[in-house]
Design a protein around this motif. Structure first.
Motif, PDB file in Angstrom:
ATOM      1  N   ASP A 186     112.498 109.220  99.766  1.00 57.58           N
ATOM      2  CA  ASP A 186     113.020 109.278  98.392  1.00 57.58           C
ATOM      3  C   ASP A 186     112.359 108.243  97.484  1.00 57.58           C
ATOM      4  OD1 ASP A 186     114.586 111.274  99.355  1.00 57.58           O
ATOM      5  OD2 ASP A 186     116.495 110.240  99.125  1.00 57.58           O
ATOM      6  N   MET A 187     111.038 108.110  97.646  1.00 57.23           N
ATOM      7  CA  MET A 187     110.287 107.135  96.855  1.00 57.23           C
ATOM      8  C   MET A 187     109.089 107.758  96.140  1.00 57.23           C
ATOM      9  SD  MET A 187     110.340 103.452  98.711  1.00 57.23           S
ATOM     10  CE  MET A 187     109.377 102.861  97.331  1.00 57.23           C
ATOM     11  N   GLN A 188     109.177 109.036  95.819  1.00 52.92           N
ATOM     12  CA  GLN A 188     108.091 109.686  95.096  1.00 52.92           C
ATOM     13  C   GLN A 188     107.976 109.132  93.678  1.00 52.92           C
ATOM     14  OE1 GLN A 188     109.126 113.798  95.154  1.00 52.92           O
ATOM     15  NE2 GLN A 188     108.460 114.131  97.256  1.00 52.92           N
ATOM     16  N   PRO A 189     106.768 108.911  93.199  1.00 50.52           N
ATOM     17  CA  PRO A 189     106.606 108.562  91.784  1.00 50.52           C
ATOM     18  C   PRO A 189     107.121 109.706  90.919  1.00 50.52           C
ATOM     19  CG  PRO A 189     104.581 108.137  93.019  1.00 50.52           C
ATOM     20  CD  PRO A 189     105.494 108.919  93.926  1.00 50.52           C
ATOM     21  N   PRO A 190     107.660 109.427  89.739  1.00 50.91           N
ATOM     22  CA  PRO A 190     108.191 110.485  88.878  1.00 50.91           C
ATOM     23  C   PRO A 190     107.102 111.485  88.488  1.00 50.91           C
ATOM     24  CG  PRO A 190     108.017 108.408  87.689  1.00 50.91           C
ATOM     25  CD  PRO A 190     107.784 108.094  89.131  1.00 50.91           C
ATOM     26  N   ARG A 191     107.487 112.777  88.489  1.00 50.86           N
ATOM     27  CA  ARG A 191     106.498 113.823  88.219  1.00 50.86           C
ATOM     28  C   ARG A 191     106.756 114.568  86.927  1.00 50.86           C
ATOM     29  NH1 ARG A 191     105.843 116.326  94.374  1.00 50.86           N
ATOM     30  NH2 ARG A 191     105.083 114.391  95.322  1.00 50.86           N
ATOM     31  N   PHE A 192     107.959 114.440  86.379  1.00 53.25           N
ATOM     32  CA  PHE A 192     108.308 115.188  85.170  1.00 53.25           C
ATOM     33  C   PHE A 192     108.859 114.238  84.116  1.00 53.25           C
ATOM     34  CE2 PHE A 192     108.821 118.191  88.724  1.00 53.25           C
ATOM     35  CZ  PHE A 192     107.875 119.144  88.352  1.00 53.25           C
ATOM     36  N   GLY A 193     107.988 113.436  83.561  1.00 50.63           N
ATOM     37  CA  GLY A 193     108.376 112.552  82.472  1.00 50.63           C
ATOM     38  C   GLY A 193     109.431 111.533  82.833  1.00 50.63           C
ATOM     39  N   GLY A 194     109.447 111.121  84.093  1.00 53.18           N
ATOM     40  CA  GLY A 194     110.386 110.087  84.500  1.00 53.18           C
ATOM     41  C   GLY A 194     111.797 110.563  84.744  1.00 53.18           C
ATOM     42  N   ILE A 195     112.024 111.886  84.872  1.00 49.01           N
ATOM     43  CA  ILE A 195     113.364 112.397  85.131  1.00 49.01           C
ATOM     44  C   ILE A 195     113.822 111.957  86.520  1.00 49.01           C
ATOM     45  CG2 ILE A 195     114.748 114.487  85.443  1.00 49.01           C
ATOM     46  CD1 ILE A 195     113.007 115.876  83.415  1.00 49.01           C
ATOM     47  N   LEU A 196     115.051 111.496  86.616  1.00 46.02           N
ATOM     48  CA  LEU A 196     115.636 111.056  87.881  1.00 46.02           C
ATOM     49  C   LEU A 196     115.672 112.223  88.857  1.00 46.02           C
ATOM     50  CD1 LEU A 196     117.166 108.834  89.472  1.00 46.02           C
ATOM     51  CD2 LEU A 196     119.271 109.682  88.388  1.00 46.02           C
ATOM     52  N   SER A 197     115.256 111.985  90.108  1.00 47.41           N
ATOM     53  CA  SER A 197     115.209 113.065  91.095  1.00 47.41           C
ATOM     54  C   SER A 197     115.740 112.611  92.436  1.00 47.41           C
ATOM     55  CB  SER A 197     113.768 113.565  91.266  1.00 47.41           C
ATOM     56  OG  SER A 197     112.997 112.638  92.012  1.00 47.41           O
ATOM     57  N   CYS A 198     116.106 113.595  93.256  1.00 50.03           N
ATOM     58  CA  CYS A 198     116.582 113.284  94.604  1.00 50.03           C
ATOM     59  C   CYS A 198     115.444 112.745  95.465  1.00 50.03           C
ATOM     60  CB  CYS A 198     117.212 114.520  95.251  1.00 50.03           C
ATOM     61  SG  CYS A 198     116.064 115.905  95.516  1.00 50.03           S
ATOM     62  N   GLY A 199     114.200 113.059  95.104  1.00 48.57           N
ATOM     63  CA  GLY A 199     113.058 112.603  95.885  1.00 48.57           C
ATOM     64  C   GLY A 199     112.461 111.290  95.426  1.00 48.57           C
ATOM     65  N   GLY A 200     113.000 110.706  94.343  1.00 49.94           N
ATOM     66  CA  GLY A 200     112.413 109.466  93.844  1.00 49.94           C
ATOM     67  C   GLY A 200     113.417 108.424  93.425  1.00 49.94           C
ATOM     68  N   TRP A 201     114.698 108.630  93.747  1.00 51.45           N
ATOM     69  CA  TRP A 201     115.738 107.738  93.235  1.00 51.45           C
ATOM     70  C   TRP A 201     115.630 106.322  93.793  1.00 51.45           C
ATOM     71  CZ3 TRP A 201     119.351 105.138  96.133  1.00 51.45           C
ATOM     72  CH2 TRP A 201     119.522 105.553  97.461  1.00 51.45           C
ATOM     73  N   VAL A 202     115.181 106.155  95.040  1.00 49.23           N
ATOM     74  CA  VAL A 202     115.060 104.801  95.604  1.00 49.23           C
ATOM     75  C   VAL A 202     114.041 104.002  94.807  1.00 49.23           C
ATOM     76  CG1 VAL A 202     114.389 103.428  97.609  1.00 49.23           C
ATOM     77  CG2 VAL A 202     115.791 105.480  97.924  1.00 49.23           C
ATOM     78  N   LYS A 203     112.917 104.636  94.490  1.00 51.77           N
ATOM     79  CA  LYS A 203     111.904 103.959  93.674  1.00 51.77           C
ATOM     80  C   LYS A 203     112.465 103.603  92.301  1.00 51.77           C
ATOM     81  CE  LYS A 203     107.192 104.327  91.949  1.00 51.77           C
ATOM     82  NZ  LYS A 203     107.530 103.992  90.562  1.00 51.77           N
ATOM     83  N   GLU A 204     113.257 104.506  91.713  1.00 54.57           N
ATOM     84  CA  GLU A 204     113.879 104.230  90.420  1.00 54.57           C
ATOM     85  C   GLU A 204     114.760 102.986  90.490  1.00 54.57           C
ATOM     86  OE1 GLU A 204     114.081 105.794  87.228  1.00 54.57           O
ATOM     87  OE2 GLU A 204     112.174 106.659  87.851  1.00 54.57           O
ATOM     88  N   VAL A 205     115.528 102.857  91.570  1.00 53.98           N
ATOM     89  CA  VAL A 205     116.381 101.679  91.728  1.00 53.98           C
ATOM     90  C   VAL A 205     115.528 100.429  91.839  1.00 53.98           C
ATOM     91  CG1 VAL A 205     118.106 100.540  93.178  1.00 53.98           C
ATOM     92  CG2 VAL A 205     118.260 103.008  92.781  1.00 53.98           C
ATOM     93  N   LEU A 206     114.500 100.487  92.668  1.00 50.92           N
ATOM     94  CA  LEU A 206     113.628  99.323  92.852  1.00 50.92           C
ATOM     95  C   LEU A 206     112.907  98.950  91.564  1.00 50.92           C
ATOM     96  CD1 LEU A 206     112.184 100.285  96.341  1.00 50.92           C
ATOM     97  CD2 LEU A 206     113.559  98.245  95.864  1.00 50.92           C
ATOM     98  N   ASP A 207     112.543  99.939  90.766  1.00 55.73           N
ATOM     99  CA  ASP A 207     111.816  99.680  89.520  1.00 55.73           C
ATOM    100  C   ASP A 207     112.711  99.106  88.428  1.00 55.73           C
ATOM    101  OD1 ASP A 207     109.296 100.476  90.351  1.00 55.73           O
ATOM    102  OD2 ASP A 207     109.535 102.542  89.649  1.00 55.73           O
ATOM    103  N   ASN A 208     113.970  99.540  88.399  1.00 56.35           N
ATOM    104  CA  ASN A 208     114.780  99.305  87.201  1.00 56.35           C
ATOM    105  C   ASN A 208     116.063  98.514  87.400  1.00 56.35           C
ATOM    106  OD1 ASN A 208     113.030 100.909  85.461  1.00 56.35           O
ATOM    107  ND2 ASN A 208     113.796 102.685  86.585  1.00 56.35           N
TER     108      ASN A 208
END
Length: 316
Positions: A118-140
């Motif tokens: 669940d650490m994929q870089p955002p692919r659609f303009g930074g929309i929160l996703s089930c596949g990238g939410w961990v990275k979002e938490v770490l980033d923000n």
């Protein structure tokens, strides 16, 4: 202990235990059901409008009872840790852990049980996703100190390293420890958990791959003493980390046993403040059965697991 059930697909209608919680929510302030089935823009990706709606729904639920400071966290005294449990449907909604951790107001370590990083870089303009939410938490999230992701499919760890390197974001991996699925089969949970203590200085957790601990380590005081940590913990569980003997999910599954999951959580909770515990990983709503399970068998399996997890977590 507060229990919040967020229903996105109606899947909990097929589980008697979750229906018991729904009925109890009518009269018990410690149980909250949030009907999210009519919110658009939530499946796999959660757009900004959906995020706003969900947060407003949580805020409204919290404000219904002024005696509860937060729906997710309630400490009744200085010695007791009373984390809240949040259920939120299948793995497509695992991004809810990002929304819940947004409400944490102290330094914490994120513990994730998941067959996917669940650490994929955002692919659609930074929309929160089930596949990238961990990275979002770490980033923000300014309060997160590090993340430990347990049970990840081996090849997906390599994929994450490659993707983040290509996007020039590999530095974020300094704050992450992956415990690969294959490593869980080689070492007892006490052995690998004893290596996961963040340093008092807040340095990143050491990579498990660099630690060769003997298998003779056993449960008990040695493990507890090696898990001393300055940080509170937030635990997020996607049941797809578990073997298909224990759960029927909507993603490919790992090989973690339920006993090992319980053992990990018990060890982590010993001497640590637990801020919240999230649980997702139900079957897909349109699941019609497969070569292993009928729809009814899948629901029976998941119903039993959810009941057992709640009963277990209420005792930690």
């Amino acid at each position: 202990m507060k229990i919040t059930v967020q229903d996105f697909t109606g899947i909990y209608d097929y589980q008697p235990f979750m229906q018991e919680l729904r009925a109890a929510a009518e009269t018990c302030k410690n149980i909250c059901r949030l009907d999210c089935t009519k919110i658009v823009g939530t499946d796999c990706y959660c757009d900004d409008e959906a995020v706003k709606t969900i947060n407003e729904m949580i805020d409204e639920a919290e404000n219904r009872d002024s005696t509860e400071s937060k729906c997710m966290i309630k400490n009744r005294d200085n010695s007791a840790n009373v984390p809240a449990i949040h259920f939120f449907d299948n793995g497509n909604y695992h991004y809810m852990s990002k929304l819940w951790t947004d409400r944490v107001q102290e330094p914490f370590t994120l513990i994730v049980f998941d067959h996917h990083p669940d650490m994929q870089p955002p692919r659609f303009g930074g929309i929160l996703s089930c596949g990238g939410w961990v990275k979002e938490v770490l980033d923000n999230n300014k309060f997160i100190q590090n993340a430990i992701i347990i049970g990840v499919k081996d090849e997906l760890v390599e994929t994450v390293h490659k993707e983040l390197s290509q996007s020039e974001e590999a530095d974020i991996l300094d704050k992450v420890t992956f415990i690969k699925e294959s490593e869980l089969t080689k070492h007892s949970s006490q052995t690998f958990l004893s290596s996961l203590t963040p340093s008092a200085s807040g340095a990143a957790v050491r990579s498990y791959q660099q630690i060769n601990l003997p298998l003779r380590h056993s449960p008990g005081s040695l493990l507890v003493s090696r898990l001393s940590s300055p940080y509170s913990l937030y635990i997020s569980i996607d049941k797809d980390a578990l073997s298909s003997a224990y759960a029927a999910t909507n993603w490919d599954q790992g090989s973690l046993t339920l006993d090992a999951l319980k053992e990990c959580i018990t060890t982590l909770a010993a001497g640590h403040k637990i801020l919240g515990i999230d649980i997702c990983g139900e079957r897909a709503h349109d699941f019609e059965g497969n070569e292993h399970l009928t729809v009814q068998e899948a629901d029976t399996l998941n119903n039993a697991l959810n009941r057992e997890l709640v009963e277990f977590l209420q005792k930690i």
